[in-house]
Write a protein that holds these residues in place. Structure first.
Motif, mmCIF file in Angstrom:
data_model
loop_
_atom_site.group_PDB
_atom_site.id
_atom_site.type_symbol
_atom_site.label_atom_id
_atom_site.label_comp_id
_atom_site.label_asym_id
_atom_site.label_seq_id
_atom_site.Cartn_x
_atom_site.Cartn_y
_atom_site.Cartn_z
ATOM 1 N N GLY A 161 -43.318 -100.580 -58.901
ATOM 2 C CA GLY A 161 -42.939 -100.504 -60.365
ATOM 3 C C GLY A 161 -41.614 -99.977 -60.761
ATOM 4 N N GLU A 162 -41.339 -100.135 -62.027
ATOM 5 C CA GLU A 162 -40.071 -99.757 -62.635
ATOM 6 C C GLU A 162 -40.213 -98.261 -62.690
ATOM 7 O OE1 GLU A 162 -37.762 -101.248 -66.643
ATOM 8 O OE2 GLU A 162 -40.031 -101.093 -66.536
ATOM 9 N N ARG A 163 -39.074 -97.558 -62.857
ATOM 10 C CA ARG A 163 -39.187 -96.148 -63.526
ATOM 11 C C ARG A 163 -39.203 -96.067 -64.916
ATOM 12 N NH1 ARG A 163 -36.086 -92.891 -59.313
ATOM 13 N NH2 ARG A 163 -35.230 -94.763 -57.724
ATOM 14 N N ASN A 188 -34.100 -88.972 -76.295
ATOM 15 C CA ASN A 188 -35.140 -89.589 -75.349
ATOM 16 C C ASN A 188 -35.195 -91.233 -75.353
ATOM 17 O OD1 ASN A 188 -37.642 -89.969 -76.504
ATOM 18 N ND2 ASN A 188 -37.600 -87.835 -76.521
ATOM 19 N N PRO A 189 -34.975 -91.683 -76.707
ATOM 20 C CA PRO A 189 -35.350 -92.997 -77.020
ATOM 21 C C PRO A 189 -34.376 -94.064 -76.343
ATOM 22 C CG PRO A 189 -35.337 -92.130 -79.230
ATOM 23 C CD PRO A 189 -35.014 -90.723 -78.118
ATOM 24 N N ILE A 190 -32.941 -93.401 -75.890
ATOM 25 C CA ILE A 190 -32.047 -94.191 -75.336
ATOM 26 C C ILE A 190 -31.877 -94.156 -73.717
ATOM 27 C CG2 ILE A 190 -30.481 -94.020 -77.541
ATOM 28 C CD1 ILE A 190 -28.614 -92.268 -75.797
ATOM 29 N N MET A 191 -33.014 -93.368 -73.275
ATOM 30 C CA MET A 191 -33.045 -93.273 -71.732
ATOM 31 C C MET A 191 -33.705 -94.622 -71.187
ATOM 32 S SD MET A 191 -33.427 -89.281 -70.929
ATOM 33 C CE MET A 191 -35.200 -89.442 -71.563
ATOM 34 N N MET A 213 -27.678 -92.373 -63.335
ATOM 35 C CA MET A 213 -27.045 -93.466 -62.604
ATOM 36 C C MET A 213 -26.960 -94.689 -63.421
ATOM 37 S SD MET A 213 -28.184 -92.925 -58.725
ATOM 38 C CE MET A 213 -29.896 -92.916 -58.832
ATOM 39 N N CYS A 214 -27.806 -95.112 -64.418
ATOM 40 C CA CYS A 214 -27.596 -96.554 -64.789
ATOM 41 C C CYS A 214 -26.480 -96.330 -65.897
ATOM 42 C CB CYS A 214 -28.796 -96.916 -65.533
ATOM 43 S SG CYS A 214 -29.393 -96.166 -66.942
ATOM 44 N N GLY A 215 -26.309 -95.230 -66.501
ATOM 45 C CA GLY A 215 -25.287 -95.226 -67.609
ATOM 46 C C GLY A 215 -25.670 -95.588 -69.014
ATOM 47 N N THR A 261 -18.193 -87.194 -73.605
ATOM 48 C CA THR A 261 -19.413 -88.125 -73.172
ATOM 49 C C THR A 261 -20.525 -87.169 -72.459
ATOM 50 O OG1 THR A 261 -17.536 -89.679 -72.725
ATOM 51 C CG2 THR A 261 -19.487 -89.949 -71.572
ATOM 52 N N LYS A 262 -21.736 -87.593 -72.773
ATOM 53 C CA LYS A 262 -22.768 -87.105 -72.186
ATOM 54 C C LYS A 262 -23.728 -88.115 -71.766
ATOM 55 C CE LYS A 262 -21.663 -82.578 -73.536
ATOM 56 N NZ LYS A 262 -21.230 -81.624 -72.751
ATOM 57 N N PHE A 263 -24.661 -87.489 -70.597
ATOM 58 C CA PHE A 263 -26.018 -88.577 -70.608
ATOM 59 C C PHE A 263 -26.940 -87.735 -71.034
ATOM 60 C CE2 PHE A 263 -24.026 -91.627 -67.728
ATOM 61 C CZ PHE A 263 -22.561 -91.230 -67.561
ATOM 62 N N ALA A 264 -27.745 -88.373 -71.932
ATOM 63 C CA ALA A 264 -29.050 -87.993 -72.341
ATOM 64 C C ALA A 264 -29.813 -87.282 -71.246
ATOM 65 C CB ALA A 264 -29.724 -88.997 -73.345
#
Ligand code: FES
Length: 273
Positions: free
Chosen positions: A42-44, A212-215, A221-223, A233-236
Motif C-alpha cells: 500500500g501507499e503511505r 494537513n491538506p497539502i501533505m 522526504m517528498c517535499g 521554508t517549512k515542511f507541513a
C-alpha cells in the motif's frame, strides 16, 4: 498489524475508524498525525488523529474516500487489520489557555479540530465552534462537539443546516454582532482557511491553521508539503501541520496541492497504487 475496533460511515464520502494502536494512543497529542499502509504494497496515507483513548489504547481516524488507497482502506471492516499504523508524527498543535476560542472546521477538517477544541475546553477555555459543509450530510461529529462546546454554529452551501452560505459568512455575522474571540483555529480546505485569515487579520484575531491538506507521504522526504511561513521554508509534515495563519503563503500551498492531481486521477482510473 493493527485491528480495526470500529468502523462508521459518517456520510457518503467520509468514514471513521477506531484502531487499536497502543503506542500511538499513549503518546499522541492534538494536531499530530499517523501514517498508515493498508497492506504491504500500500501507499503511505497520512491522516490526522481525530481522537484517542489512552486507556483503551485506541486512535480514531477519519478519512475521505477519494482515491485508490482510501478506497482500499474503506474496503476494510471491523475486526480486519491494517498493515502499518505509524505515529504520532508532526508537532502537537500549539494549545494555550486563552479566554475564548472559535474553532472553525470545514468538511473533513472538522475531524482534527475536535481534539484541539476538547483539549482547550479541558484547560478551561470558552469554546465556540462553527462547522461547515456542502450539505447537512457533510457536517460530521456534531454530536461529539455538542457534548462540550459553549456554542455551536453551522453553515451549509444549501442551507440544510445552519445558515445558507460559507463559514466565512457566519464568522462575519458573529463579529458584526460583537462576539469577541482571542483565538481562531481554522481547519479545512486551503481556500477556506485563506478566506478566514483574510477576515481575522482585519479584525486582529490570532489564527492558527492546519496544513494537513497539502501533505503527501508525511515523511519529510517528498517535499510535497513545502510551504513558506513568515518568509521561511517549512515542511507541513515535520514543522507542522499547525501554523500561524497570518504567516502562511496560501497561494503557494494551493498551487502545490494541485500539482499531483492528474497523476492521482490516472491511478484511480487504472487501479494501481
Ligand atoms: Fe512529503 Fe511532507 S508530505 S515532505
Amino acid at each position: 498489524m493493527y485491528r480495526i475496533i470500529k468502523k462508521e460511515i459518517l456520510n457518503p464520502d467520509v468514514e471513521l475508524m477506531v484502531v487499536h494502536a497502543p503506542y500511538v494512543a499513549r503518546k499522541c497529542e492534538p494536531g499530530q498525525f499517523i501514517i498508515l499502509r493498508v497492506d504491504e504494497d500500500g501507499e503511505r496515507i497520512p491522516l490526522t488523529i481525530a481522537d484517542y483513548d489512552r486507556k483503551k489504547e485506541t486512535v480514531t481516524i477519519i478519512y475521505q474516500v477519494v482515491g485508490y488507497s482510501t478506497k482500499k482502506l474503506s474496503n476494510k471492516n471491523e475486526g480486519d487489520f491494517i498493515n502499518d499504523f505509524v505515529g504520532p508524527l508532526g508537532q502537537p498543535a500549539p494549545i494555550h489557555k486563552v479566554k475564548r476560542v472559535l474553532g472553525i472546521g470545514g468538511g473533513v477538517g472538522i475531524a482534527p479540530l475536535y481534539p484541539q477544541m476538547k483539549k482547550m475546553k479541558d484547560l478551561g477555555v470558552q469554546v465556540d465552534v462553527l462547522l461547515g459543509g456542502r450539505t447537512n450530510k457533510h457536517i460530521i461529529m456534531e454530536n461529539m462537539f455538542e457534548e462540550f462546546v459553549d456554542n455551536i454554529y453551522y453553515a451549509t452551501n444549501d442551507g440544510s443546516k445552519g445558515i445558507k452560505g460559507f463559514v466565512t459568512d457566519k464568522l462575519l455575522e458573529l463579529l458584526e454582532n460583537g462576539e469577541k474571540y482571542d483565538l481562531v483555529v481554522a481547519i479545512g480546505p486551503l481556500v477556506m482557511m485563506k478566506a478566514i485569515v483574510n477576515i481575522t487579520k482585519e479584525n486582529n484575531i490570532k489564527t492558527n491553521v492546519s496544513l494537513n491538506p497539502i501533505m503527501i507521504d508525511g515523511t519529510g522526504m517528498c517535499g510535497g508539503c513545502r510551504v513558506t511561513v513568515g518568509g521561511e521554508t517549512k515542511f507541513a509534515c515535520v514543522d507542522g501541520p499547525d501554523f500561524d495563519g497570518f504567516l502562511v503563503d496560501f497561494d503557494e500551498c494551493m498551487q502545490r496541492q494541485s500539482m499531483y492531481k492528474e497523476e492521482e486521477e490516472h491511478i484511480c482510473r487504472i487501479g494501481i497504487g
